[in-house]
Design a protein around this motif. Structure first.
Motif, PDB file in Angstrom:
ATOM      1  N   ARG A   1       0.818  -0.930   0.577  1.00  0.00           N
ATOM      2  CA  ARG A   1       0.090  -0.419   0.050  1.00  0.00           C
ATOM      3  C   ARG A   1       0.652   1.539   0.163  1.00  0.00           C
ATOM      4  NH1 ARG A   1      -5.477   0.075   1.665  1.00  0.00           N
ATOM      5  NH2 ARG A   1      -4.989   1.884   0.708  1.00  0.00           N
ATOM      6  N   ALA A   2       0.322   2.026  -0.411  1.00  0.00           N
ATOM      7  CA  ALA A   2       1.270   3.310  -0.559  1.00  0.00           C
ATOM      8  C   ALA A   2      -0.263   4.690  -0.912  1.00  0.00           C
ATOM      9  CB  ALA A   2       1.996   3.173  -1.816  1.00  0.00           C
ATOM     10  N   TYR A   3       0.396   6.187  -0.228  1.00  0.00           N
ATOM     11  CA  TYR A   3      -0.611   7.037  -0.449  1.00  0.00           C
ATOM     12  C   TYR A   3       0.398   8.451  -0.997  1.00  0.00           C
ATOM     13  CZ  TYR A   3      -4.075   4.915   2.564  1.00  0.00           C
ATOM     14  OH  TYR A   3      -4.941   4.029   2.495  1.00  0.00           O
ATOM     15  N   ALA A   4      -0.681   9.318  -1.668  1.00  0.00           N
ATOM     16  CA  ALA A   4       0.205  10.313  -1.896  1.00  0.00           C
ATOM     17  C   ALA A   4      -0.890  11.344  -0.833  1.00  0.00           C
ATOM     18  CB  ALA A   4       0.724  10.662  -2.926  1.00  0.00           C
ATOM     19  N   LEU A   5      -0.553  12.846  -1.468  1.00  0.00           N
ATOM     20  CA  LEU A   5      -1.336  14.052  -0.799  1.00  0.00           C
ATOM     21  C   LEU A   5      -1.975  14.589  -2.074  1.00  0.00           C
ATOM     22  CD1 LEU A   5       0.120  15.552   1.881  1.00  0.00           C
ATOM     23  CD2 LEU A   5      -0.838  13.330   2.701  1.00  0.00           C
ATOM     24  N   HIS A   6      -2.692  15.392  -1.471  1.00  0.00           N
ATOM     25  CA  HIS A   6      -3.331  16.029  -3.206  1.00  0.00           C
ATOM     26  C   HIS A   6      -2.192  16.971  -4.398  1.00  0.00           C
ATOM     27  CE1 HIS A   6      -5.803  18.941  -5.014  1.00  0.00           C
ATOM     28  NE2 HIS A   6      -7.015  17.923  -4.857  1.00  0.00           N
ATOM     29  N   PRO A   7      -3.125  16.691  -4.688  1.00  0.00           N
ATOM     30  CA  PRO A   7      -1.513  18.096  -5.450  1.00  0.00           C
ATOM     31  C   PRO A   7      -1.576  19.300  -4.896  1.00  0.00           C
ATOM     32  CG  PRO A   7      -2.879  16.838  -7.062  1.00  0.00           C
ATOM     33  CD  PRO A   7      -3.375  16.392  -6.188  1.00  0.00           C
ATOM     34  N   SER A   8      -1.667  20.152  -3.994  1.00  0.00           N
ATOM     35  CA  SER A   8      -2.552  21.244  -4.049  1.00  0.00           C
ATOM     36  C   SER A   8      -1.341  21.013  -2.363  1.00  0.00           C
ATOM     37  CB  SER A   8      -3.321  21.355  -3.405  1.00  0.00           C
ATOM     38  OG  SER A   8      -4.291  21.915  -4.530  1.00  0.00           O
ATOM     39  N   MET A   9      -0.905  20.031  -1.565  1.00  0.00           N
ATOM     40  CA  MET A   9      -0.509  20.108  -0.622  1.00  0.00           C
ATOM     41  C   MET A   9       0.843  19.613  -0.559  1.00  0.00           C
ATOM     42  SD  MET A   9      -3.730  18.060   1.590  1.00  0.00           S
ATOM     43  CE  MET A   9      -3.297  19.077   2.749  1.00  0.00           C
ATOM     44  N   GLY A  10       2.109  19.856  -1.551  1.00  0.00           N
ATOM     45  CA  GLY A  10       3.030  19.692  -1.364  1.00  0.00           C
ATOM     46  C   GLY A  10       4.014  20.126  -0.717  1.00  0.00           C
ATOM     47  N   GLY A  11       3.288  21.312   0.441  1.00  0.00           N
ATOM     48  CA  GLY A  11       4.113  21.505   1.500  1.00  0.00           C
ATOM     49  C   GLY A  11       4.467  20.067   2.806  1.00  0.00           C
ATOM     50  N   LEU A  12       3.326  20.093   2.589  1.00  0.00           N
ATOM     51  CA  LEU A  12       3.325  18.631   3.986  1.00  0.00           C
ATOM     52  C   LEU A  12       3.378  17.702   3.638  1.00  0.00           C
ATOM     53  CD1 LEU A  12      -0.300  19.680   4.978  1.00  0.00           C
ATOM     54  CD2 LEU A  12       1.620  18.782   6.778  1.00  0.00           C
ATOM     55  N   ALA A  13       3.803  17.309   1.694  1.00  0.00           N
ATOM     56  CA  ALA A  13       4.121  15.845   1.659  1.00  0.00           C
ATOM     57  C   ALA A  13       5.786  16.070   1.456  1.00  0.00           C
ATOM     58  CB  ALA A  13       4.309  15.709  -0.370  1.00  0.00           C
ATOM     59  N   GLN A  14       6.941  17.701   2.112  1.00  0.00           N
ATOM     60  CA  GLN A  14       8.046  17.408   1.886  1.00  0.00           C
ATOM     61  C   GLN A  14       7.712  17.712   3.569  1.00  0.00           C
ATOM     62  OE1 GLN A  14      10.162  17.291  -0.322  1.00  0.00           O
ATOM     63  NE2 GLN A  14      11.864  17.036   0.942  1.00  0.00           N
ATOM     64  N   LEU A  15       7.124  17.632   4.804  1.00  0.00           N
ATOM     65  CA  LEU A  15       7.358  18.032   5.363  1.00  0.00           C
ATOM     66  C   LEU A  15       7.318  16.139   6.544  1.00  0.00           C
ATOM     67  CD1 LEU A  15       6.073  20.700   7.330  1.00  0.00           C
ATOM     68  CD2 LEU A  15       7.668  20.376   7.772  1.00  0.00           C
ATOM     69  N   PHE A  16       6.388  15.799   5.646  1.00  0.00           N
ATOM     70  CA  PHE A  16       6.019  14.500   6.618  1.00  0.00           C
ATOM     71  C   PHE A  16       7.299  13.460   5.545  1.00  0.00           C
ATOM     72  CE2 PHE A  16       4.972   9.680   4.859  1.00  0.00           C
ATOM     73  CZ  PHE A  16       4.079   9.494   5.709  1.00  0.00           C
ATOM     74  N   ASN A  17       7.863  13.479   4.532  1.00  0.00           N
ATOM     75  CA  ASN A  17       9.081  13.548   4.204  1.00  0.00           C
ATOM     76  C   ASN A  17      10.425  13.434   4.816  1.00  0.00           C
ATOM     77  OD1 ASN A  17       7.300  11.498   2.702  1.00  0.00           O
ATOM     78  ND2 ASN A  17       7.989  13.206   0.290  1.00  0.00           N
ATOM     79  N   ASP A  18      10.257  14.665   4.936  1.00  0.00           N
ATOM     80  CA  ASP A  18      11.744  14.977   6.023  1.00  0.00           C
ATOM     81  C   ASP A  18      11.615  14.754   7.649  1.00  0.00           C
ATOM     82  OD1 ASP A  18      12.619  16.206   4.296  1.00  0.00           O
ATOM     83  OD2 ASP A  18      11.771  18.108   4.450  1.00  0.00           O
ATOM     84  N   GLY A  19      10.177  13.996   7.674  1.00  0.00           N
ATOM     85  CA  GLY A  19      10.274  13.294   9.155  1.00  0.00           C
ATOM     86  C   GLY A  19       9.477  14.177  10.290  1.00  0.00           C
ATOM     87  N   LYS A  20       8.578  14.962   9.641  1.00  0.00           N
ATOM     88  CA  LYS A  20       8.924  16.499  10.610  1.00  0.00           C
ATOM     89  C   LYS A  20       7.150  16.342  10.515  1.00  0.00           C
ATOM     90  CE  LYS A  20      12.477  17.765  11.200  1.00  0.00           C
ATOM     91  NZ  LYS A  20      13.122  17.832  12.387  1.00  0.00           N
ATOM     92  N   ALA A  21       6.289  15.125  10.089  1.00  0.00           N
ATOM     93  CA  ALA A  21       4.604  15.162  10.161  1.00  0.00           C
ATOM     94  C   ALA A  21       4.196  14.140  10.235  1.00  0.00           C
ATOM     95  CB  ALA A  21       4.042  15.848   8.506  1.00  0.00           C
ATOM     96  N   ALA A  22       3.410  13.471  10.296  1.00  0.00           N
ATOM     97  CA  ALA A  22       3.030  12.420   9.521  1.00  0.00           C
ATOM     98  C   ALA A  22       1.267  11.620   9.189  1.00  0.00           C
ATOM     99  CB  ALA A  22       3.319  11.078  11.243  1.00  0.00           C
ATOM    100  N   VAL A  23       0.760  10.769   9.578  1.00  0.00           N
ATOM    101  CA  VAL A  23      -0.701  11.184   8.576  1.00  0.00           C
ATOM    102  C   VAL A  23      -0.868   9.090   9.893  1.00  0.00           C
ATOM    103  CG1 VAL A  23      -2.248  10.340   6.774  1.00  0.00           C
ATOM    104  CG2 VAL A  23      -0.693  11.808   6.640  1.00  0.00           C
ATOM    105  N   GLN A  24      -2.291  10.294  10.827  1.00  0.00           N
ATOM    106  CA  GLN A  24      -3.374   8.925  11.014  1.00  0.00           C
ATOM    107  C   GLN A  24      -4.102   8.440  10.260  1.00  0.00           C
ATOM    108  OE1 GLN A  24      -3.196   7.469  14.517  1.00  0.00           O
ATOM    109  NE2 GLN A  24      -4.762   6.372  13.318  1.00  0.00           N
ATOM    110  N   LEU A  25      -3.858   7.076   9.915  1.00  0.00           N
ATOM    111  CA  LEU A  25      -4.980   6.673   9.197  1.00  0.00           C
ATOM    112  C   LEU A  25      -6.218   6.092   9.660  1.00  0.00           C
ATOM    113  CD1 LEU A  25      -3.043   4.361   7.489  1.00  0.00           C
ATOM    114  CD2 LEU A  25      -4.079   6.704   6.437  1.00  0.00           C
ATOM    115  N   ASN A  26      -7.888   6.635   9.719  1.00  0.00           N
ATOM    116  CA  ASN A  26      -9.168   6.034   9.903  1.00  0.00           C
ATOM    117  C   ASN A  26      -9.327   5.963  11.094  1.00  0.00           C
ATOM    118  OD1 ASN A  26     -11.440   4.719   9.197  1.00  0.00           O
ATOM    119  ND2 ASN A  26     -10.921   2.577   9.432  1.00  0.00           N
ATOM    120  N   VAL A  27      -9.128   7.523  11.900  1.00  0.00           N
ATOM    121  CA  VAL A  27      -9.592   7.992  12.804  1.00  0.00           C
ATOM    122  C   VAL A  27     -10.923   8.640  12.762  1.00  0.00           C
ATOM    123  CG1 VAL A  27      -8.169  10.188  12.620  1.00  0.00           C
ATOM    124  CG2 VAL A  27      -8.927   9.017  14.928  1.00  0.00           C
TER     125      VAL A  27
END
Length: 485
Positions: free
Chosen positions: A114-140
């Motif tokens: 399984r893999a995920y991406a963010l909406h194309p408008s959310m490049g900044g948060l995608a970078q923060l995630f990949n830099d280890g500064k953000a995470a995603v809580q699934l199905n809460v």
């Protein structure tokens, strides 16, 4: 509602809080909401920590925000979304090619490819995630007890209780913020404030809203102090530009009048409130005036709110605070229609605001001490109704901060399904792709509360359903600590 929580809504509590307000002091009428002076709370701290809630009002569409990306799941998403979209099918589905720049690269791969991406408008948060500064809580989402689809369909709500008034905007906003339906007067952010007020020399600024009144920040002792995105909310009639008081002599007389002692009990209480309100306004205004940020913020509503939060955090020593809870918000996510045209701009605003805010916490040297999270009324249906989606239940949310174990997905990735068969994939939703949460709001909040410094023994009072989750409840598959930190 739990009897212990009901107790705090009693007449005695009302009278106690009224007495606190007479000591607290607030400006009128909009800012009549400062944190009351209360008894010492259970927590003590020597460091600084802040929690920031970013509420997405209207119920954000999860399927076009944290987007399934692996070939099989994306193909299933595209088939389901397009099926109900008619002539808008091509627009409702975001292609894999468009998602490539926002592909999320977790430290630990998800099972089954399984893999995920963010909406194309959310490049900044995608970078923060990949830099280890953000995470995603699934199905809460809100749960009273762990629940299967069969239990949900059984209709036996005594044995398998449901969150009240599912799929209702007002009620689910309240349940996310307070764990009770609309009409609740105390939120879990406010109860966190109750626990940590003793850490703050001036407990008036423990819970601060930049988005008006909300139940999330209202406690039994801690009430929310409201600021605008421009700063402390003044007494309007005392401002030089106000037409009601056109000259300085009138304003001076009015200021003396509203602070004049009186033998009448209620009038004297109001006078005390006004006195403290004027002091609080001056204190906040002077404190944030000394905080000038180099970080650039886009000039939009959410960015302006988070910029004010950053300035207030920058003024934490002047305001004598070690623990604070903030709330900001953005509306417009109730997109039964126009999802394709409106959600991208809304998500872009969220993205730029959160990205700038994180950079500001780095500038202030507190990125490890500030945790930001998103919340919303509910997720939405995976099926489309033309050019929108309908009310749902579980959703995916962001957690952001320098102290976080970032670049990870927490929880379980739900299969992409919307049919009503008895297959294993269809046990993850309750119809139309409305996700049945596999992580409860109580688990989510408890994880944040522990980081914030709330003692273990106090979590059950703050989060009344937490007792139904975790090892002690015999449900290790629903852990009471999700492991963010």
């Amino acid at each position: 509602m739990n009897n212990d929580i009901q107790h705090h809504h009693s007449r005695r509590t009302f009278l106690h809080r009224m007495g606190q307000l007479s000591l607290a002091g607030v400006s009128t009428p909009m800012a009549l909401n400062l944190a009351a002076m209360g008894e010492a709370a259970a927590s003590t701290a020597n460091d600084y920590k802040a929690l920031v809630c970013v509420f997405l009002y209207g119920g954000n569409d999860y399927a076009n925000t944290v987007m399934t990306y692996d070939d099989a799941s994306h193909a299933q998403y595209a088939r389901i979304r397009a099926a109900g979209a008619g002539s808008a099918a091509g627009n409702m589905v975001i292609s894999k090619e468009a998602l490539q720049p926002t592909l999320l690269r977790p430290h630990q791969a998800l099972p089954n490819g399984r893999a995920y991406a963010l909406h194309p408008s959310m490049g900044g948060l995608a970078q923060l995630f990949n830099d280890g500064k953000a995470a995603v809580q699934l199905n809460v989402g809100p749960l009273v007890v762990p629940l299967t689809r069969a239990q949900y369909n059984s209709g036996n709500t005594q044995r398998f209780p449901l969150p009240p008034k599912l799929f209702s905007h007002n009620d689910q906003q309240s349940v996310w913020q307070s764990l009770s339906p609309e009409g609740s007067t105390v939120g879990w952010g406010g109860r966190l404030g109750d626990q940590v007020m003793s850490n703050n020399t001036d407990s008036l600024f423990t819970c601060i809203s930049i988005t008006g009144n909300s139940v999330f920040l209202s406690g039994n002792q801690a009430l929310q102090y409201q600021c605008s995105a421009s700063g402390a909310i003044p007494v309007k009639a005392l401002q030089p530009q106000d037409w009601m008081m056109p000259n300085a002599n009138m304003r001076e007389a009015f200021q003396a009048l509203i602070q004049q002692p009186s033998p009448h009990v209620l009038q004297n209480a109001y006078t005390s409130v006004m006195k403290r309100a004027l002091v609080a306004e001056s204190k906040v205004s002077n404190a944030i005036a000394r905080v000038q940020l180099r970080t650039g913020f886009t000039n939009n509503n959410l960015s302006n709110q988070l910029k004010m939060v950053a300035r207030l955090i920058g003024a934490r020593q002047s305001l004598a605070n070690k623990r604070q809870v903030f709330m900001v918000s953005i509306g417009g996510f109730d997109l039964h229609d126009n999802l394709v045209s409106k959600q991208p701009d809304l998500l872009r605003e969220v993205d730029t605001a959160l990205t700038s805010f994180f950079k500001a916490t780095e500038e202030l040297g507190v990125s490890d001490q500030v945790t930001t999270f998103t919340a919303s009324d509910f997720g939405r249906t995976l099926t489309s109704n033309g050019d929108g989606s309908d009310h749902g239940w579980g959703s995916h949310h962001f957690v952001m901060g320098g102290g976080l174990k970032g670049a990870q997905f927490y929880g379980e990735a739900p299969p992409v399904s919307a049919s009503d068969s008895n297959s294993a994939e269809d046990q993850w939703h309750v119809g139309q792709g409305r996700l049945l949460p596999r992580t409860s709001t109580d688990q989510f909040a408890a994880t944040l509360a522990r980081w914030f410094g709330v003692p273990e023994q106090d979590l059950g009072w703050i989060l009344p359903n937490l007792k139904n989750f975790g090892v002690q409840a015999g449900r290790p598959d629903y852990p009471s600590d999700l492991g963010y930190f």
